[in-house]
Design a protein around this motif. Sequence first.
Motif, PDB file in Angstrom:
ATOM      1  N   GLY A  32      47.605  82.972 -52.643  1.00  0.00           N
ATOM      2  CA  GLY A  32      48.307  82.014 -53.483  1.00  0.00           C
ATOM      3  C   GLY A  32      49.194  81.117 -52.643  1.00  0.00           C
ATOM      4  O   GLY A  32      49.508  81.402 -51.490  1.00  0.00           O
ATOM      5  N   SER A  33      49.593  80.012 -53.213  1.00  0.00           N
ATOM      6  CA  SER A  33      50.475  79.083 -52.511  1.00  0.00           C
ATOM      7  C   SER A  33      51.906  79.285 -52.991  1.00  0.00           C
ATOM      8  O   SER A  33      52.156  79.539 -54.169  1.00  0.00           O
ATOM      9  CB  SER A  33      50.036  77.637 -52.773  1.00  0.00           C
ATOM     10  OG  SER A  33      51.001  76.725 -52.309  1.00  0.00           O
ATOM     11  N   ASN A  34      52.868  79.174 -52.052  1.00  0.00           N
ATOM     12  CA  ASN A  34      54.279  79.300 -52.435  1.00  0.00           C
ATOM     13  C   ASN A  34      54.732  78.176 -53.347  1.00  0.00           C
ATOM     14  O   ASN A  34      55.628  78.335 -54.167  1.00  0.00           O
ATOM     15  CB  ASN A  34      55.155  79.303 -51.175  1.00  0.00           C
ATOM     16  CG  ASN A  34      54.975  80.585 -50.358  1.00  0.00           C
ATOM     17  OD1 ASN A  34      54.806  81.648 -50.921  1.00  0.00           O
ATOM     18  ND2 ASN A  34      55.005  80.466 -49.047  1.00  0.00           N
ATOM     19  N   SER A  35      54.082  77.010 -53.216  1.00  0.00           N
ATOM     20  CA  SER A  35      54.551  75.846 -53.964  1.00  0.00           C
ATOM     21  C   SER A  35      54.049  75.823 -55.398  1.00  0.00           C
ATOM     22  O   SER A  35      54.690  75.259 -56.275  1.00  0.00           O
ATOM     23  CB  SER A  35      54.106  74.560 -53.253  1.00  0.00           C
ATOM     24  OG  SER A  35      52.688  74.520 -53.148  1.00  0.00           O
ATOM     25  N   ALA A  36      52.892  76.416 -55.643  1.00  0.00           N
ATOM     26  CA  ALA A  36      52.332  76.404 -56.997  1.00  0.00           C
ATOM     27  C   ALA A  36      51.522  77.671 -57.193  1.00  0.00           C
ATOM     28  O   ALA A  36      50.625  77.970 -56.407  1.00  0.00           O
ATOM     29  CB  ALA A  36      51.445  75.168 -57.206  1.00  0.00           C
ATOM     30  N   GLN A  68      50.421  91.996 -43.450  1.00  0.00           N
ATOM     31  CA  GLN A  68      50.585  90.675 -44.061  1.00  0.00           C
ATOM     32  C   GLN A  68      51.885  90.039 -43.589  1.00  0.00           C
ATOM     33  O   GLN A  68      52.958  90.304 -44.128  1.00  0.00           O
ATOM     34  CB  GLN A  68      50.525  90.789 -45.586  1.00  0.00           C
ATOM     35  CG  GLN A  68      49.171  91.293 -46.065  1.00  0.00           C
ATOM     36  CD  GLN A  68      49.023  91.389 -47.557  1.00  0.00           C
ATOM     37  OE1 GLN A  68      47.918  91.527 -48.062  1.00  0.00           O
ATOM     38  NE2 GLN A  68      50.127  91.321 -48.288  1.00  0.00           N
ATOM     39  N   GLU A  69      51.737  89.212 -42.568  1.00  0.00           N
ATOM     40  CA  GLU A  69      52.855  88.437 -42.035  1.00  0.00           C
ATOM     41  C   GLU A  69      52.397  86.998 -41.846  1.00  0.00           C
ATOM     42  O   GLU A  69      51.220  86.743 -41.580  1.00  0.00           O
ATOM     43  CB  GLU A  69      53.324  89.009 -40.692  1.00  0.00           C
ATOM     44  CG  GLU A  69      53.926  90.401 -40.778  1.00  0.00           C
ATOM     45  CD  GLU A  69      54.343  90.925 -39.404  1.00  0.00           C
ATOM     46  OE1 GLU A  69      54.072  90.222 -38.403  1.00  0.00           O
ATOM     47  OE2 GLU A  69      54.913  92.028 -39.339  1.00  0.00           O
ATOM     48  N   ASP A  70      53.328  86.095 -41.962  1.00  0.00           N
ATOM     49  CA  ASP A  70      53.004  84.686 -41.768  1.00  0.00           C
ATOM     50  C   ASP A  70      52.670  84.422 -40.300  1.00  0.00           C
ATOM     51  O   ASP A  70      53.336  84.925 -39.395  1.00  0.00           O
ATOM     52  CB  ASP A  70      54.186  83.807 -42.201  1.00  0.00           C
ATOM     53  CG  ASP A  70      53.888  82.327 -42.048  1.00  0.00           C
ATOM     54  OD1 ASP A  70      52.880  81.873 -42.623  1.00  0.00           O
ATOM     55  OD2 ASP A  70      54.641  81.648 -41.322  1.00  0.00           O
ATOM     56  N   ILE A  71      51.618  83.665 -40.052  1.00  0.00           N
ATOM     57  CA  ILE A  71      51.213  83.265 -38.705  1.00  0.00           C
ATOM     58  C   ILE A  71      51.599  81.805 -38.515  1.00  0.00           C
ATOM     59  O   ILE A  71      51.153  80.927 -39.256  1.00  0.00           O
ATOM     60  CB  ILE A  71      49.702  83.475 -38.500  1.00  0.00           C
ATOM     61  CG1 ILE A  71      49.368  84.961 -38.578  1.00  0.00           C
ATOM     62  CG2 ILE A  71      49.256  82.903 -37.152  1.00  0.00           C
ATOM     63  CD1 ILE A  71      47.895  85.268 -38.430  1.00  0.00           C
ATOM     64  N   ASP A  72      52.423  81.539 -37.516  1.00  0.00           N
ATOM     65  CA  ASP A  72      52.967  80.190 -37.322  1.00  0.00           C
ATOM     66  C   ASP A  72      51.900  79.159 -36.967  1.00  0.00           C
ATOM     67  O   ASP A  72      52.047  77.972 -37.277  1.00  0.00           O
ATOM     68  CB  ASP A  72      54.020  80.204 -36.206  1.00  0.00           C
ATOM     69  CG  ASP A  72      55.247  81.019 -36.575  1.00  0.00           C
ATOM     70  OD1 ASP A  72      55.499  81.181 -37.788  1.00  0.00           O
ATOM     71  OD2 ASP A  72      55.930  81.518 -35.658  1.00  0.00           O
ATOM     72  N   THR A  79      53.527  77.933 -44.277  1.00  0.00           N
ATOM     73  CA  THR A  79      54.462  79.042 -44.411  1.00  0.00           C
ATOM     74  C   THR A  79      54.123  79.832 -45.670  1.00  0.00           C
ATOM     75  O   THR A  79      54.117  79.301 -46.779  1.00  0.00           O
ATOM     76  CB  THR A  79      55.910  78.537 -44.484  1.00  0.00           C
ATOM     77  OG1 THR A  79      56.212  77.805 -43.289  1.00  0.00           O
ATOM     78  CG2 THR A  79      56.868  79.703 -44.632  1.00  0.00           C
ATOM     79  N   ILE A  80      53.784  81.109 -45.460  1.00  0.00           N
ATOM     80  CA  ILE A  80      53.421  81.990 -46.568  1.00  0.00           C
ATOM     81  C   ILE A  80      54.434  83.133 -46.636  1.00  0.00           C
ATOM     82  O   ILE A  80      54.655  83.832 -45.644  1.00  0.00           O
ATOM     83  CB  ILE A  80      52.008  82.565 -46.390  1.00  0.00           C
ATOM     84  CG1 ILE A  80      50.968  81.437 -46.388  1.00  0.00           C
ATOM     85  CG2 ILE A  80      51.686  83.574 -47.481  1.00  0.00           C
ATOM     86  CD1 ILE A  80      50.799  80.727 -47.703  1.00  0.00           C
ATOM     87  N   PHE A 116      41.496  89.573 -55.555  1.00  0.00           N
ATOM     88  CA  PHE A 116      40.866  88.256 -55.557  1.00  0.00           C
ATOM     89  C   PHE A 116      41.648  87.296 -54.675  1.00  0.00           C
ATOM     90  O   PHE A 116      41.070  86.516 -53.910  1.00  0.00           O
ATOM     91  CB  PHE A 116      40.781  87.728 -56.993  1.00  0.00           C
ATOM     92  CG  PHE A 116      40.257  86.325 -57.096  1.00  0.00           C
ATOM     93  CD1 PHE A 116      38.897  86.085 -57.041  1.00  0.00           C
ATOM     94  CD2 PHE A 116      41.122  85.242 -57.239  1.00  0.00           C
ATOM     95  CE1 PHE A 116      38.403  84.783 -57.113  1.00  0.00           C
ATOM     96  CE2 PHE A 116      40.643  83.944 -57.326  1.00  0.00           C
ATOM     97  CZ  PHE A 116      39.282  83.719 -57.265  1.00  0.00           C
ATOM     98  N   ALA A 117      42.981  87.330 -54.782  1.00  0.00           N
ATOM     99  CA  ALA A 117      43.846  86.507 -53.943  1.00  0.00           C
ATOM    100  C   ALA A 117      45.133  87.269 -53.700  1.00  0.00           C
ATOM    101  O   ALA A 117      45.662  87.930 -54.596  1.00  0.00           O
ATOM    102  CB  ALA A 117      44.132  85.149 -54.591  1.00  0.00           C
ATOM    103  N   VAL A 118      45.641  87.165 -52.467  1.00  0.00           N
ATOM    104  CA  VAL A 118      46.830  87.908 -52.075  1.00  0.00           C
ATOM    105  C   VAL A 118      48.073  87.267 -52.696  1.00  0.00           C
ATOM    106  O   VAL A 118      48.224  86.038 -52.707  1.00  0.00           O
ATOM    107  CB  VAL A 118      46.945  87.942 -50.539  1.00  0.00           C
ATOM    108  CG1 VAL A 118      48.228  88.656 -50.108  1.00  0.00           C
ATOM    109  CG2 VAL A 118      45.728  88.641 -49.938  1.00  0.00           C
ATOM    110  N   GLY A 119      48.978  88.107 -53.216  1.00  0.00           N
ATOM    111  CA  GLY A 119      50.187  87.619 -53.870  1.00  0.00           C
ATOM    112  C   GLY A 119      51.204  87.063 -52.899  1.00  0.00           C
ATOM    113  O   GLY A 119      51.321  87.512 -51.753  1.00  0.00           O
ATOM    114  N   VAL A 120      51.958  86.066 -53.364  1.00  0.00           N
ATOM    115  CA  VAL A 120      53.016  85.448 -52.566  1.00  0.00           C
ATOM    116  C   VAL A 120      54.284  85.350 -53.415  1.00  0.00           C
ATOM    117  O   VAL A 120      54.242  85.405 -54.644  1.00  0.00           O
ATOM    118  CB  VAL A 120      52.606  84.048 -52.055  1.00  0.00           C
ATOM    119  CG1 VAL A 120      51.412  84.135 -51.135  1.00  0.00           C
ATOM    120  CG2 VAL A 120      52.306  83.110 -53.233  1.00  0.00           C
ATOM    121  N   GLY A 121      55.416  85.206 -52.732  1.00  0.00           N
ATOM    122  CA  GLY A 121      56.689  85.097 -53.432  1.00  0.00           C
ATOM    123  C   GLY A 121      56.991  86.368 -54.200  1.00  0.00           C
ATOM    124  O   GLY A 121      56.875  87.471 -53.680  1.00  0.00           O
TER     125      GLY A 121
END
Length: 923
Positions: free
Chosen positions: A737-741, A793-797, A802-803, A849-854
């Motif tokens: 998922g996207s952090n923005s939406a 699950q860590e953000d890769i620069d 940015t996830i 199906f998709a990894v959760g964010v936020g």
Amino acid sequence: MKKALFFLLSLAFTSSFAQGSIEGVIMDAEIENSPLPFCDVYIKGSTNGTTTDFDGNFELPSVEAGNHILVISFVGYEAKEIPVSVVNGSSVKIRETLKASAASLNEVVISSGPKIKETEKALVLEQKKAVVITQTIGAQELAKKGVSNAEAAVTKVAGITKSQGSKNVFVRGLGDRYNSTTLNGLPLPSDDPESKNISLDFFSSNVISNIGVNKTFNPTIYGDLGGANIDIKSKVVSKNSLSASSSIGVNSNASGEEFLRVGGSGDFGTGIQEKSPIRDRTLRTYNFGNPLQPRVDNTPINTSISVVAGGKTNIGNTKLSAFAVGSIKSSYKFQEGRNGAITASGLQSRDQSFVKYNYNTSQLAMGGIGLSYGGGNSVSLTSLYIHNNTQSVGEYFGLDTGVKDDGNDVFVRRQQVNDNDLYVTQITGNHKLTDRLELDYGGTFNFVAANEPDRRTNTFFADNNGVVVPAQGSAGFNHRFYSELQEDDFAGRAVFTFDLNSDDTIDFTRNIKGGYNFRFTKRNFIFRQFNANIINQNGVNIANVDRTFNQNTLNNGDFELQTDRGLSFDSKGREISPLFPFFYVGDRETHSGFVESVYQVNERFTLNGGVRLDKIDQKVDYDTALVSSVNGTSPDETARLEKEYILPSLNLKYAINDNAILRLAGSLSYTLPQLREVAPFVYEGINFTTIGNPKIDASENYNLDLKGEYYFGEDETNVLTLTGFYKYIDSPINRVGSNSAANQITFVNVPEANVLGLELEFKMDLIKDNYLGDDNTLSFGFNGALLHSEQKQEDIDSDDITIRFTNSKDKLQGASPVLLNSDLTFQTESEKLNFTSSVIFNFFSERIFAVGVGTNENIVESSITGLDFVNKLKLNKKVGISLSVKNILDPKIELTQEAQGKDIVLNSYRRGIDFSAGFSYQF
């Protein structure tokens, strides 16, 4: 006395020259009793012998009169010794059939040579003899288990399952990106740009000789592999034949419905105006050729028609064979369920009921010509054309705060057509250059055209007076979308195999293989979207939306046309036409060299090792109004991936005894991001909006397998296998998922993942007897897999996105912890009829199906349980009928996401039960 002595001497002299002959034909039981060429035939205890020709014929013209033993043998087959009595001056006629030997343990490496096996016994023997871990399913087993296509066939292999809600199969819980599909050993692209692999249900059992599944990497396979390579071997003609079949059926959900179809569409996927009709840069001309109003179809009956023809002939010492297959299919599916969405903060933004009408039609044409000559030389030409047209009309009603945030219900109608064409032309060959050197080669040209012509979305709601009006606020609420994709794909191989055996080791397999592969892929994708920006919210007649959107209402100023391009300028300040499309252009070039060797140490132990060198250059350029790698003073970076891989592999095989085998396999492979996943344009779906990420990196897969096999039963076709496997994936690609939406999906790498699994396969005949001349068999098959996966699950620069992952660790995206497949089949055969009845069960557990964010958890696809009942009855050699009931349990297909402590349904529906009856005739 002298007369008597003269008589005896004359008799002895005459007897010493008394001769006759033996002639006949030898048939191959493993390929429908077709002729068996190059078979050895000789008189036991003598040097008098010969070999059969291309038609299995032989002749021993000078055989001494008397009683003899005729020996017939062929490598890998059970030899026969036949008593014959030769009379002076006469010929003995012989007609015999050889079948595969279940006791032979000489090692072989499965190749794409000219003699392709179809029977269950021959393929089990081939699996048993193979050095690498592999499994092949042939035409005989497909027919025995009521399997109608390649998609259903591969689920008979341990660890492979098919989702009712997905186009593609899952191998060891891993989805589309980890697998590869080949046709006759050459790459086969997908007809759908959303998928890496073609949908296997296109390949009905009447175009298949066998299907090989290789879940371990070896140097002869393309390196972009993490799950399995599925290789479809096209039909091989063993006799002259012509057959036709047809079927009709209904879906329990669609039956009785007033079925909506996309406006302007035809029954064969024609009729839709595919290219954008707008040529006026001022956007003051409304000349769309397709109506906004859906058409109505009152007869939602599924149909299928196919014709198969084949023949062979001899031209001198050359055997010529040819086959052709044509089929037309259509199907109706109706869904009714709920559709939802949440915001980035976890609030429900959409909660709607929906109905969706899906119509699919496809046409397939496939043909091939094969030449065989000399001692095992062959050349084949294969062509394939698939046209697949999918039409859907969806109507959604309920809460949608993105359109109307006052709580009033919103109505959305979306009409979509996906029109895909795939053309494949292949040439393959196998030549024995010397007694010890063999060449195998192949080349293919593939062309894909995948269009989404005139997607029509209309959004309405009722105002405070109860009048239905078009939605304002975003011009995209009412739009028409046109996309076109063309892809050229070239691939080839050349493989030399040198036999390392000496005269002392002729019974062992010892060879070295070296070769080269290449693949060039070029894709062009463009799209235009025309938005109707509403100026005057006049009332709408839902039954005739074309009254709201037409040339008159455009002239009256009720709405204005806009494009996603809008008003934009190039790097030199020049205005770009609003009709100029968004696009991406993708190029991928792969060069591969490899070497592999098989060395059978003794009768029990065999080594197989090799290395593959892959050089990959993938480049994607793109241009939209927001991002561009080709336009502007500071363009965004081209999505570039340049990789060089050294891919080693090792296979060890130890035969504990004649029926028990232990195998160990280790390898390194990789997984590339797909062109669609790196192109940063936005695709608007109903449930999610997807956007590519140009900075995705490839993954590397470290693979380890340990497998035990046990063969038992009268024909040793009963099999029990147990496999443990481990994978370490460096930088796995995830759908997130996207952090923005919250309803936006993109693709990123995470640092690493570990996958540990166990597979069990069991296949045996429970009952096998002969009663009153009928052969009766009750067979049972089961395969299952348990999978434990964990990824960090860590953000890769490096990907510039940015996830903020909800969880620091989780299961691998797309992986199912439990996979189960089972079938129970009864078959009875006699001279008068052949009846087969199968019950088929499958299950896969829920997966991400998709990894959760936020603060929002993962989007989870629910577990699915499937049950099919398939029956086939062949009344005689010519007439057959079939009856099937599929998806009997009709499970709910559901996507859910946990947010703020409760589960939100994002999509939920049932497919319905499919009933079909068929008829076939063999001319």
